[in-house]
Write a protein that holds these residues in place. Structure first.
Motif, PDB file in Angstrom:
ATOM      1  N   MET A 223       0.803  -1.144   0.028  1.00 38.27           N
ATOM      2  CA  MET A 223       0.136   0.055   0.082  1.00 38.27           C
ATOM      3  C   MET A 223       0.898   1.308   0.070  1.00 38.27           C
ATOM      4  O   MET A 223       0.684   2.106  -0.764  1.00 38.27           O
ATOM      5  CB  MET A 223      -0.842  -0.137   1.256  1.00 38.27           C
ATOM      6  N   ILE A 224       1.799   1.173   0.752  1.00 35.95           N
ATOM      7  CA  ILE A 224       2.596   2.593   0.956  1.00 35.95           C
ATOM      8  C   ILE A 224       3.467   2.781  -0.408  1.00 35.95           C
ATOM      9  O   ILE A 224       3.526   3.794  -1.010  1.00 35.95           O
ATOM     10  CB  ILE A 224       3.891   2.308   1.992  1.00 35.95           C
ATOM     11  N   VAL A 225       4.005   1.753  -1.074  1.00 33.22           N
ATOM     12  CA  VAL A 225       4.640   1.739  -2.306  1.00 33.22           C
ATOM     13  C   VAL A 225       3.766   2.345  -3.367  1.00 33.22           C
ATOM     14  O   VAL A 225       4.098   3.261  -3.948  1.00 33.22           O
ATOM     15  CB  VAL A 225       5.268   0.379  -2.790  1.00 33.22           C
ATOM     16  N   ALA A 226       2.658   1.664  -3.491  1.00 34.65           N
ATOM     17  CA  ALA A 226       1.461   1.965  -4.519  1.00 34.65           C
ATOM     18  C   ALA A 226       1.155   3.364  -4.157  1.00 34.65           C
ATOM     19  O   ALA A 226       1.171   4.344  -5.245  1.00 34.65           O
ATOM     20  CB  ALA A 226       0.450   0.898  -4.658  1.00 34.65           C
TER      21      ALA A 226
ATOM     22  N   ILE B 296       6.218  10.647   2.847  1.00 34.43           N
ATOM     23  CA  ILE B 296       7.072  10.352   1.963  1.00 34.43           C
ATOM     24  C   ILE B 296       6.850  10.585   0.400  1.00 34.43           C
ATOM     25  O   ILE B 296       7.740  11.146  -0.227  1.00 34.43           O
ATOM     26  CB  ILE B 296       7.029   8.711   1.928  1.00 34.43           C
ATOM     27  N   ALA B 297       5.675  10.766   0.449  1.00 33.69           N
ATOM     28  CA  ALA B 297       5.206  11.426  -1.094  1.00 33.69           C
ATOM     29  C   ALA B 297       5.780  12.737  -1.187  1.00 33.69           C
ATOM     30  O   ALA B 297       5.979  13.245  -2.368  1.00 33.69           O
ATOM     31  CB  ALA B 297       3.708  11.409  -1.186  1.00 33.69           C
ATOM     32  N   LEU B 298       5.455  13.770  -0.198  1.00 31.49           N
ATOM     33  CA  LEU B 298       6.064  14.917  -0.299  1.00 31.49           C
ATOM     34  C   LEU B 298       7.264  14.967  -0.365  1.00 31.49           C
ATOM     35  O   LEU B 298       7.900  16.259  -1.249  1.00 31.49           O
ATOM     36  CB  LEU B 298       5.683  15.650   0.985  1.00 31.49           C
ATOM     37  N   THR B 299       8.303  14.166  -0.053  1.00 37.59           N
ATOM     38  CA  THR B 299       9.677  14.032  -0.135  1.00 37.59           C
ATOM     39  C   THR B 299      10.275  13.447  -1.606  1.00 37.59           C
ATOM     40  O   THR B 299      11.145  13.719  -1.896  1.00 37.59           O
ATOM     41  CB  THR B 299      10.439  13.571   0.930  1.00 37.59           C
TER      42      THR B 299
ATOM     43  N   ALA C  37       9.955   3.974   4.628  1.00 36.82           N
ATOM     44  CA  ALA C  37       8.470   3.759   5.718  1.00 36.82           C
ATOM     45  C   ALA C  37       8.862   2.990   6.687  1.00 36.82           C
ATOM     46  O   ALA C  37       8.202   3.104   7.864  1.00 36.82           O
ATOM     47  CB  ALA C  37       7.548   3.143   4.536  1.00 36.82           C
ATOM     48  N   ALA C  38       9.573   1.907   6.420  1.00 37.73           N
ATOM     49  CA  ALA C  38      10.021   1.062   7.755  1.00 37.73           C
ATOM     50  C   ALA C  38      10.838   1.838   8.665  1.00 37.73           C
ATOM     51  O   ALA C  38      10.633   1.619   9.934  1.00 37.73           O
ATOM     52  CB  ALA C  38      11.019   0.022   7.135  1.00 37.73           C
ATOM     53  N   GLY C  39      11.563   2.862   8.175  1.00 33.73           N
ATOM     54  CA  GLY C  39      12.356   3.544   9.311  1.00 33.73           C
ATOM     55  C   GLY C  39      11.157   4.333  10.203  1.00 33.73           C
ATOM     56  O   GLY C  39      11.560   4.504  11.268  1.00 33.73           O
ATOM     57  N   LEU C  40      10.391   5.070   9.492  1.00 38.53           N
ATOM     58  CA  LEU C  40       9.476   5.731  10.213  1.00 38.53           C
ATOM     59  C   LEU C  40       8.476   4.872  11.039  1.00 38.53           C
ATOM     60  O   LEU C  40       8.120   5.263  12.405  1.00 38.53           O
ATOM     61  CB  LEU C  40       8.497   6.464   9.082  1.00 38.53           C
ATOM     62  N   GLY C  41       8.297   3.797  10.804  1.00 38.96           N
ATOM     63  CA  GLY C  41       7.618   2.598  11.376  1.00 38.96           C
ATOM     64  C   GLY C  41       8.461   2.341  12.751  1.00 38.96           C
ATOM     65  O   GLY C  41       7.853   2.304  13.882  1.00 38.96           O
TER      66      GLY C  41
END
Lengths: 298, 352
Positions: A101-104, A166-169, A232-236
């Motif tokens: 979901m994150i990647v997509a 993540i999208a914003l960056t 994303a994993a780092g944020l998680g």
């Protein structure tokens, strides 16, 4: 006439035949790269696992059972159980959905934004170009993870906000790629022909320039996927992405940290999952680049 | 003759002017980038869902007190005015107070930054010492096993989560093998046995002749530095390889070989000498990116640097500290970028 001959025909009878033929040739050269095929297989496996998570997972990923906590791998649980007695394998299987979901979501939000900004800057030129590229440079000047951290801290933790951050960056490199591609096709003869036919500027950009940017953009996005997964994993992991009890892989590693020295499997298993999926996207992206964008493969 | 001298002088003048113009362009672009960075952090600070007035007066305060505090905080002003005030403060080094430590954010950052600097420096030294030779060897033996090995190392580096690798490293090298010391910069018992002069523990302990503490600090920094060095090595080796491949195809390499120069000198002096300038840029960029890698690494290793400071502040909703840290890291990034640009023009004679 065999299918192969039909696909490779030098004089395709329809647009569809030409496109299928190109795709076939591309697939032929992609297939030569064994690592890239492995990468593709990993990605397909990820999609499959995410789709069939409910069937594949032996246990409920959220149901805790304190009598079964911290079981070693193999002891009734293939990959062991975590501090609340939840099956790690089932959590990894369900976690694949969050990764996908994150990647997509990042891909379908950041790539179009980059495409629009980049083509607009390249096509319009002048001060629009200067301003848009200045903004792009500012975002590029930030380290990605730090900027994502700052965004999440403002928006509040949660998987949606992590995706948004993540999208914003992520869009600035896409804008760069799209602009460079636009500059090379802007002066092409077919663009002059299009202008002479009097089509509107919007249609020139959307119909004639944007499609030319898409192959290199796809390559770039694919190569970025691993980075997106890792961010994303780092944020998680930092507790800013998906919140417990969601089985997001980064958050699972954070959860296993307290048991690291005695129950190593709690923290290491989800990390292996992240590694395999990132590797898959990297291998696939490399192969895709060689097919779609042979210039930059060297 | 005089004509020639004159035109020569004119060229010289023009060249200086061009250089000045380029310098001005660099400064201008750095300034706008920095301004943009501050605008982004300002806007992030503005969208925080926590109402700063409510946080100050409590939610039972009557409306008139609420209004007065709001005015005192300058929150009734138009947004551009607030930004101007913010800009003035930041440029004076005022990032506000940290809620967590109750000290000015800048003081906190000054205190923690040397730890990060030390870690990133050691990591970069390792990364350069291993990465450059690895990249050169990979280019010289293109397609051979060493080339594949370097590519493989790079691929792993781009695919593995750094925080996970750090945890596995702790598990193996600290808990199982006992080769390195655990989290932190130094063992507890050595705290306060030496004065912080530079803030870099390896340097401070050596300066004061505390060899035993030096070894302890080294045992602590080894694992996190190697972890960061791995990522910098992967990047440096890959870039060195592609730069070297380009050089090795040049004709002057053939000339050098035909002249009968030993292969060692052809590769390490002639070819590597010519890539040293772009290599400086590569190393500078990898150095700056280690600051980013430090956020997760420092969290794993309880390393009291700016990365740990930012994450701790984040978890405590300490916005001033988070944004202050973001500004500092962003500024270092911009600064390193500018420096490597300038170095390029200074070191490469063709850039004139």
């Amino acid at each position: 006439m065999t299918t192969r001959q039909w696909l490779l025909s030098a004089s395709p009878a329809s647009q569809m035949q030409a496109r299928l033929g190109r795709a076939y040739v591309g697939w032929q050269s992609f297939r030569q790269n064994r690592l890239a095929v492995i990468g593709l297989a990993i990605i397909l496996l990820l999609v499959l696992v995410a789709a069939l998570a409910d069937i594949l997972a032996p246990y409920d990923p959220l149901a805790s059972d304190l009598t079964q906590r911290l079981r070693a791998p193999g002891d009734g649980f293939l990959l062991g159980s975590d501090g609340l007695g939840r099956d790690i394998l089932s959590r990894i299987i369900h976690g694949s959905r969050y990764t996908l979901m994150i990647v997509a979501l990042v891909a379908i939000t950041a790539a179009p934004v980059g495409l629009i900004v980049g083509t607009a800057a390249g096509f319009l030129g002048g001060w629009v170009d200067t301003v848009l590229m200045r903004i792009t440079d500012i975002f590029l000047a930030f380290p990605k993870l730090i900027l994502a951290l700052a965004f999440v801290s403002a928006l509040g933790p949660g998987i949606e906000n992590a995706i948004l951050a993540i999208a914003l960056t992520s869009w600035p490199p896409y804008a760069r790629v799209a602009r460079a591609e636009t500059l090379t096709v802007r002066g092409a003869d077919y663009m002059a022909a299009a202008r002479l036919q009097g089509i509107s500027r919007t249609r020139q950009v959307l119909g004639h320039i944007a499609p030319m940017c898409i192959p290199s953009l796809i390559v770039r996005v694919t190569l970025d996927m691993a980075g997106i997964i890792l961010t994303a994993a780092g944020l998680g992991f930092l507790g800013l992405g998906a919140q417990p009890p969601l089985p997001e892989w980064g958050a699972m590693i954070a959860n296993g940290r307290q048991f690291l020295l005695d129950q190593w499997w709690v923290a290491t298993m989800p990390g292996i999952a992240i590694f395999i999926v990132s590797l898959g996207f990297n291998l696939f992206g490399d192969g895709l680049r060689d097919v779609l964008d042979p210039k930059r493969g060297q | 003759m005089t004509d020639l001298a004159k035109s020569g002088g004119g060229m010289d003048y023009r060249r200086h002017f061009a250089r000045l113009k380029r310098l001005a362009g660099t400064v201008l672009s750095v300034a706008t980038t920095f301004l943009g960075l501050l605008l982004v952090t300002f806007l992030i600070g503005r969208v925080v869902p926590i109402d700063p007035v409510l946080a100050a007066v409590g939610d039972r305060a009557p409306a008139d007190i609420y209004e007065r505090v709001r005015e005192e905080m300058g929150l009734n002003l138009p947004l551009w005015h607030q930004f101007a005030i913010y800009l003035g403060k930041v440029l004076q080094g005022d990032f506000g107070q940290s809620v967590l430590t109750a000290r000015p954010v800048l003081d906190d950052i000054r205190r923690v930054f040397p730890a990060t600097l030390e870690l990133a420096s050691v990591a970069t030294v390792i990364g350069v010492l291993l990465g450059v030779p690895a990249g050169v060897m990979a280019a010289v033996h293109e397609g051979k096993w060493i080339d594949h090995l370097v590519r493989f190392i790079g691929l792993i580096g781009y695919s593995v989560p750094i925080f996970w690798l750090g945890l596995v490293g702790l598990l193996v090298f600290y808990a199982q093998l006992g080769w390195v010391a655990g989290p932190g910069r130094i063992d507890f018992i050595y705290d306060g046995y030496f004065d912080p002069i530079t803030g870099l523990m390896l340097v401070d302990t050596l300066l004061q002749g505390e060899i035993e503490i030096f070894w302890n600090a080294l045992a602590h920094i080894a694992l996190p530095a190697c972890l960061l060095a791995y990522f910098s090595l992967a990047y440096i080796a890959r870039m060195t390889r592609s730069l070297m491949l380009e050089q090795l195809q040049q004709e002057y390499i053939v000339t050098a070989r035909v002249k009968g120069l030993p292969e060692r000198s052809v590769i390490w002096r002639h070819a590597l000498g010519n890539v040293s300038v772009p290599l400086v840029t590569v190393i500078a960029l990898s150095y700056a990116s280690l600051l980013e890698g430090s956020v997760l690494t420092e969290t794993i290793f309880a390393w009291p640097g700016i990365g740990l400071y930012i994450t701790n502040s984040l978890l405590n909703a300490d916005m001033n500290a988070v944004l202050g840290g973001t500004i500092v890291i962003g500024a270092v990034f911009i600064g390193v970028n500018m420096l490597s640009d300038l170095l390029y023009t200074v070191l490469d004679p063709r850039a004139n």
